[in-house]
Motif scaffolding. Sequence first.
Motif, PDB file in Angstrom:
ATOM      1  N   VAL A 228       0.829  -1.206   0.000  1.00 55.37           N
ATOM      2  CA  VAL A 228       0.000   0.000   0.000  1.00 55.37           C
ATOM      3  C   VAL A 228       0.862   1.253   0.000  1.00 55.37           C
ATOM      4  N   VAL A 229       1.924   1.249   0.816  1.00 55.65           N
ATOM      5  CA  VAL A 229       2.807   2.420   0.901  1.00 55.65           C
ATOM      6  C   VAL A 229       3.467   2.690  -0.448  1.00 55.65           C
ATOM      7  N   TYR A 230       4.058   1.655  -1.046  1.00 55.48           N
ATOM      8  CA  TYR A 230       4.742   1.845  -2.325  1.00 55.48           C
ATOM      9  C   TYR A 230       3.765   2.179  -3.444  1.00 55.48           C
ATOM     10  N   PHE A 231       2.594   1.563  -3.411  1.00 58.12           N
ATOM     11  CA  PHE A 231       1.623   1.828  -4.475  1.00 58.12           C
ATOM     12  C   PHE A 231       1.141   3.276  -4.422  1.00 58.12           C
ATOM     13  N   LEU A 232       0.884   3.779  -3.220  1.00 57.81           N
ATOM     14  CA  LEU A 232       0.455   5.168  -3.095  1.00 57.81           C
ATOM     15  C   LEU A 232       1.565   6.133  -3.493  1.00 57.81           C
ATOM     16  N   ALA A 233       2.798   5.821  -3.046  1.00 51.77           N
ATOM     17  CA  ALA A 233       3.915   6.724  -3.325  1.00 51.77           C
ATOM     18  C   ALA A 233       4.293   6.718  -4.799  1.00 51.77           C
TER      19      ALA A 233
ATOM     20  N   VAL B 264       0.449   6.286  -7.366  1.00 48.12           N
ATOM     21  CA  VAL B 264      -0.531   7.370  -7.320  1.00 48.12           C
ATOM     22  C   VAL B 264       0.150   8.732  -7.327  1.00 48.12           C
ATOM     23  N   PHE B 265       1.001   9.011  -6.327  1.00 43.52           N
ATOM     24  CA  PHE B 265       1.597  10.334  -6.200  1.00 43.52           C
ATOM     25  C   PHE B 265       2.580  10.643  -7.337  1.00 43.52           C
TER      26      PHE B 265
END
Length: 298
Positions: free
Chosen positions: A63-68, A71-72
């Motif tokens: 989740v952390v890597y996917f968001l960073a 997404v971002f």
Amino acid sequence: MSSQTPLSAPDKLTVPGRGKGLIDVFRQRYLLKLIVKKELRVRYHGSVLGMMWSYVKPATQFVVYFLAMGVFLALGRNHPGYAVYLFSGMVVINYFSEILSNATRTLVWNAPLIKKIYLPREMFPVASIWVAMVHLFPQLLVLLVGTLAYGYIYQSPIPDFMMFARSVGAIFLGTLMVTILSLGLGLIFGTFNVFFRDSENLVDLLLLVAVWMSPVLYPLKMVAENAPAWVYDLYILNPVTIAVELFHYGFWLPITTAPEHMENLLAMTGLGFLVSFVFLLIGQWVFRRHEGNFAQEL
């Protein structure tokens, strides 16, 4: 006239504390099983979630890597199936990291046992592999469910039987390659760690950058397009990179139609196994050369 008779072949004396390395480990599978059970029991002693951490930790990391990144930084915008691509690479990195980290420390962790009795010392790094495999299975299960869900939601073409067979073969080869490489490196760094405790900190540093040194967060084509040819050649010599691409072939490629640098994957796989076996041979040589001093140093 002396009544003594020559020693028969089974009764010949052997050098104390010396065995046949990894061969002895597989001859004493029951002892290996006991050590694996002990490692799992110690790891989850007093834990409320227990084996559920095998799901929670990789899920949080994803989740952390996917968001960073997805997404971002919008890497997933032009990369179809980025979530599957990302997580399939992270499964490889997590498996490699767990084996190497634990194999490096396991001799120190088991110092009381090593100082008391003789047993094949390679037993402890090999046990790290089986413990890591116990944690690998839940991640593969989550990845498989995510892959099927993505293919269903986006109506990706269902792979035929031959594609399915090739995918399973690629996943198996990728897992085997990482296992051989991490065992070889674990034997090397585990030996060094007996004499120099800085070795485990060096391993942590290497694992910290491992996720960036393989096409986990970014596609392989970015390296091919932006790096000099000699840098790219060195890059694909890394067996972890090749194993990540094998997992991409097994999980990500069947549900996408995106082009990717996989035309040379077969040759890369052969090269990856060659490098992995070289590290395994070096690791076994280093380990056996110094294992006679383990009890004294520990």
